[in-house]
Design an enzyme around this catalytic site. Structure first.
Site, PDB file in Angstrom:
ATOM      1  N   GLY A   1     -33.988 -76.431 -43.320  1.00 47.92           N
ATOM      2  CA  GLY A   1     -34.859 -77.192 -42.426  1.00 47.92           C
ATOM      3  C   GLY A   1     -34.640 -78.694 -42.472  1.00 47.92           C
TER       4      GLY A   1
ATOM      5  CB  SER B   1     -29.255 -76.995 -41.536  1.00 46.64           C
ATOM      6  OG  SER B   1     -30.489 -77.500 -42.006  1.00 46.64           O
TER       7      SER B   1
ATOM      8  CD  GLU C   1     -39.336 -71.915 -45.866  1.00 43.54           C
ATOM      9  OE1 GLU C   1     -39.787 -70.959 -45.221  1.00 43.54           O
ATOM     10  OE2 GLU C   1     -38.424 -72.657 -45.437  1.00 43.54           O
TER      11      GLU C   1
ATOM     12  CG  HIS D   1     -37.226 -67.979 -47.589  1.00 36.69           C
ATOM     13  ND1 HIS D   1     -37.702 -69.267 -47.671  1.00 36.69           N
ATOM     14  CD2 HIS D   1     -36.230 -67.996 -46.672  1.00 36.69           C
ATOM     15  CE1 HIS D   1     -37.020 -70.023 -46.818  1.00 36.69           C
ATOM     16  NE2 HIS D   1     -36.122 -69.281 -46.207  1.00 36.69           N
TER      17      HIS D   1
ATOM     18  CD  GLU E   1     -31.998 -69.001 -46.681  1.00 35.81           C
ATOM     19  OE1 GLU E   1     -31.712 -68.970 -45.483  1.00 35.81           O
ATOM     20  OE2 GLU E   1     -33.176 -69.035 -47.091  1.00 35.81           O
TER      21      GLU E   1
ATOM     22  N   GLY F   1     -32.920 -70.112 -39.643  1.00 33.47           N
ATOM     23  CA  GLY F   1     -34.315 -70.471 -39.389  1.00 33.47           C
ATOM     24  C   GLY F   1     -34.472 -71.047 -37.990  1.00 33.47           C
ATOM     25  N   GLY F   2     -34.508 -72.362 -37.902  1.00 36.67           N
ATOM     26  CA  GLY F   2     -34.793 -73.049 -36.639  1.00 36.67           C
ATOM     27  C   GLY F   2     -33.986 -72.560 -35.451  1.00 36.67           C
TER      28      GLY F   2
ATOM     29  CG  ASN G   1     -36.972 -66.574 -42.259  1.00 35.84           C
ATOM     30  OD1 ASN G   1     -38.059 -66.144 -41.836  1.00 35.84           O
ATOM     31  ND2 ASN G   1     -36.865 -67.243 -43.404  1.00 35.84           N
ATOM     32  CD1 TRP G   2     -37.231 -65.950 -35.455  1.00 34.13           C
ATOM     33  CD2 TRP G   2     -38.941 -64.905 -34.436  1.00 34.13           C
ATOM     34  NE1 TRP G   2     -36.769 -65.465 -34.256  1.00 34.13           N
ATOM     35  CE2 TRP G   2     -37.809 -64.807 -33.621  1.00 34.13           C
ATOM     36  CE3 TRP G   2     -40.122 -64.314 -34.030  1.00 34.13           C
ATOM     37  CZ2 TRP G   2     -37.830 -64.157 -32.385  1.00 34.13           C
ATOM     38  CZ3 TRP G   2     -40.156 -63.654 -32.804  1.00 34.13           C
ATOM     39  CH2 TRP G   2     -39.017 -63.586 -31.989  1.00 34.13           C
ATOM     40  CE  LYS G   3     -37.279 -70.787 -42.565  1.00 38.64           C
ATOM     41  NZ  LYS G   3     -36.821 -72.030 -43.185  1.00 38.64           N
TER      42      LYS G   3
HETATM   43  P1  13P Z   1     -33.112 -73.453 -41.233  1.00 34.46           P
HETATM   44  O1  13P Z   1     -32.014 -72.723 -40.529  1.00 34.46           O
HETATM   45  O2  13P Z   1     -34.233 -73.869 -40.340  1.00 34.46           O
HETATM   46  O3  13P Z   1     -32.596 -74.552 -42.108  1.00 34.46           O
HETATM   47  O4  13P Z   1     -33.790 -72.390 -42.245  1.00 34.46           O
HETATM   48  C1  13P Z   1     -32.960 -71.645 -43.047  1.00 34.46           C
HETATM   49  C2  13P Z   1     -33.776 -70.607 -43.725  1.00 34.46           C
HETATM   50  O5  13P Z   1     -34.630 -70.895 -44.541  1.00 34.46           O
HETATM   51  C3  13P Z   1     -33.548 -69.208 -43.342  1.00 34.46           C
HETATM   52  O6  13P Z   1     -34.198 -68.338 -44.196  1.00 34.46           O
END
Ligand code: 13P
Length: 256
Positions: free
Chosen positions: A177, A217, A101, A99, A171, A238-239, A13-15
């Site tokens: 994050g 994470s 966010e 998600h 999640e 994510g990251g 998930n590149w956000k």
């Molecule tokens: P991180 O892997 O950066 O913690 O993000 C997880 C996430 O929100 C994937 O949708």
């Protein structure tokens, strides 16, 4: 994971990261780092404007392209939104809904998540439904209740056949994050609670077929341990999905 019963899916998930040219460069790099025959499905969910570049760069590779959200109406006066048909016509196969966010910053509710999920599934997309508790909810001991409720409302009007196009991503919001990862036991506990909710509604056989990912994470160092759990069928990353070498290691961890 239990690869005899269900697909393992590693999805990035590149956000709100990467421009189209950066997308091309990163996917080209990933094509050199990813295993040629991974034991899992490999998906990158990218910003809408990066979809065309991602599709072009991913062609002929194991990478499938997803989006990060979808609107529930087919078309109309919804400034800034994107419909399921727009996504499918661009060759998108997956979409994330719900998600944390989106819930936290954009007023997404269990009801709107349900509508978005329905629109995605009806259009033929595989929908990655995100659920997860806040830190305060975990501390109050109500994680199971929160995650079960989110799952039940999101799956309203989804029948057993449609469920085949649904992936659930657990999640925990406190792990996103933050560098804090749920332990593999915590992830397994909640993923198995989610499977129990599915079994209640759809029966055990159908529930056993659903891919349930962990996200928060997840990285090259902890992926293998998390994926070793029976009910953790992949990751939503994510990251670490923005780094070709790290993402490849996570995908490799599904070959265990
Ligand atoms: P991180 O892997 O950066 O913690 O993000 C997880 C996430 O929100 C994937 O949708």
């Amino acid at each position: 994971m239990n690869q005899a019963k269900r697909r393992t899916v590693i999805a990035g998930n590149w956000k709100m990261n990467m421009t189209p040219s950066q997308t091309t460069a990163l996917i080209n790099e990933m094509k050199t780092t990813l295993p040629a025959e991974p034991a899992c499905d490999v998906v990158l969910c990218v910003p809408f404007v990066d979809i065309a570049a991602a599709k072009a760069a991913a062609e002929g590779s194991v990478i499938k392209v997803g989006a990060e959200n979808v609107h529930f109406e087919e078309k109309g006066a919804y400034t800034g939104e994107i419909s399921a048909q727009m996504l499918t016509e661009c060759g998108v196969e997956y979409v994330i809904v719900g998600h944390s966010e989106r819930r936290q910053y954009f007023g997404e509710t269990d009801d709107t998540v349900n509508l978005r999920l329905l629109a995605g599934v009806k259009a033929g997309l595989t929908v990655i439904l995100c659920v997860g508790e806040l830190l305060g909810e975990r501390e109050k001991g109500i994680t199971a209740e929160i995650v079960s409720l989110q799952t039940k409302v999101a799956l309203r009007n989804i029948d057993a056949d449609m469920l085949k196009k649904v992936i659930i991503a657990y999640e925990p919001v406190w792990a996103i994050g933050t560098g804090l990862t749920a332990t593999s036991d915590q992830a397994e506990e909640v993923c198995s609670i989610i499977r129990g909710v599915l079994a209640e509604k759809y029966g055990d056989d159908a529930a056993q077929g659903v891919t349930i990912q962990y996200g928060g994470s997840m990285n090259a160092g902890n992926a293998a341990e998390l994926l070793s759990k029976e009910n953790v069928d992949g990751g939503l990353i994510g990251g670490a999905s923005l780094k070709a070498a790290d993402f490849a290691k996570i995908v490799e961890a599904s070959n265990q």
